[in-house]
Design a protein around this motif. Sequence first.
Motif, mmCIF file in Angstrom:
data_model
loop_
_atom_site.group_PDB
_atom_site.id
_atom_site.type_symbol
_atom_site.label_atom_id
_atom_site.label_comp_id
_atom_site.label_asym_id
_atom_site.label_seq_id
_atom_site.Cartn_x
_atom_site.Cartn_y
_atom_site.Cartn_z
ATOM 1 N N CYS A 1 49.085 38.961 31.874
ATOM 2 C CA CYS A 1 48.181 39.577 32.868
ATOM 3 C C CYS A 1 48.475 38.837 33.977
ATOM 4 O O CYS A 1 48.783 37.499 34.280
ATOM 5 N N CYS B 1 46.218 39.156 37.165
ATOM 6 C CA CYS B 1 45.129 39.163 37.745
ATOM 7 C C CYS B 1 44.807 38.109 38.769
ATOM 8 O O CYS B 1 44.391 37.994 39.883
ATOM 9 N N CYS C 1 39.819 34.758 33.822
ATOM 10 C CA CYS C 1 40.461 35.889 33.051
ATOM 11 C C CYS C 1 40.697 35.442 31.487
ATOM 12 O O CYS C 1 40.989 33.980 31.438
ATOM 13 N N THR D 1 43.037 35.104 29.499
ATOM 14 C CA THR D 1 44.339 34.854 29.189
ATOM 15 C C THR D 1 44.521 33.293 29.617
ATOM 16 O O THR D 1 45.332 32.723 29.339
HETATM 17 ZN ZN LIG Z 1 44.052 38.173 34.199
#
Ligand SMILES: [Zn+2]
Length: 295
Positions: free
Chosen positions: A17, A19, A24, A26
């Motif tokens: 990921c 982002c 998040c 993760t």
């Molecule tokens: Zn993320």
Amino acid sequence: MKQSYKATDPAANYVDCTCGKSDCWTVGLLPLRDHTAALYRAILTLGFEERFAEYDRGDDPWPGVIYGLELSASLEALTADPTYVSEDLSWTMCSAAWETDEESRELASKYAAALISFNFAWMAYEAAIELSVKDEKYGGTLPVRGRQCFKSEAIEATKVASLPVIYRVAKHYCRDLLAVSDELDASITKYELSMPAAAAELARLFRNHIVHGRDPLPVYSEEPCRRLYAVARMLLLLIQHLVLRRLIDPNRHIELSLHNDGVGSEPADVFLRNLHYRDERWRSLTPSVQSRRFP
Ligand SMILES: [Zn+2]
């Protein structure tokens, strides 16, 4: 020539990921191997503290589960050479053919490692169902009984941190397996499944896909390896609930380490629902974590 990869690499980097958001799912997520080890150690600690009604001192707590987790996390290295079965000797004349063979060896090694890890995680999951729901009303094969249990306990099971998103990730990785996706949609409708029973059903269908020989050796991409790890991660979270539901007094604190003093304690249910995330209170158990690349 020195090997430039480890067969287990996709286990550490299958979550990708970018982002950048601080919340998040993760962020702080342990690599799969450390997650597996953390769950193994949590079960041992809970057993040592006699937190399971049927735990008989001297026996291993949750035997099939810890044996599967131990083996799933244990894999260090592996090499596989699918060209062994071939009669094509073009690699002896042509460097391009040799390089192609090298790529197929790398993918085969990574796939074999992922499949071994997945199979042991599955073994742990089935053992967890057997031990967790014995004497209960559920019927059918172990994975079906697991699905029924998760359907009845949806609210409690969804408290395992990030289970919904980890289900969506596993589903995403299975999107190209059309038979699995179609069967999952059909089951969701037929049995009126939502999370986390849908996660248990996805795991059951994916495992059938694997065990019935429908997953060929990858040729171009590591995606099939990542898929195995994505479903294995989901299995660990399902196991966490199956273990938690058998605890005596889940709100009572447990020591977070059997062997490291000073790590502290945490309510057992909080620990079981979050042990796949880094936390100052149990980070010292997994010193390898900080040095590993993990997006
Ligand atoms: Zn993320």
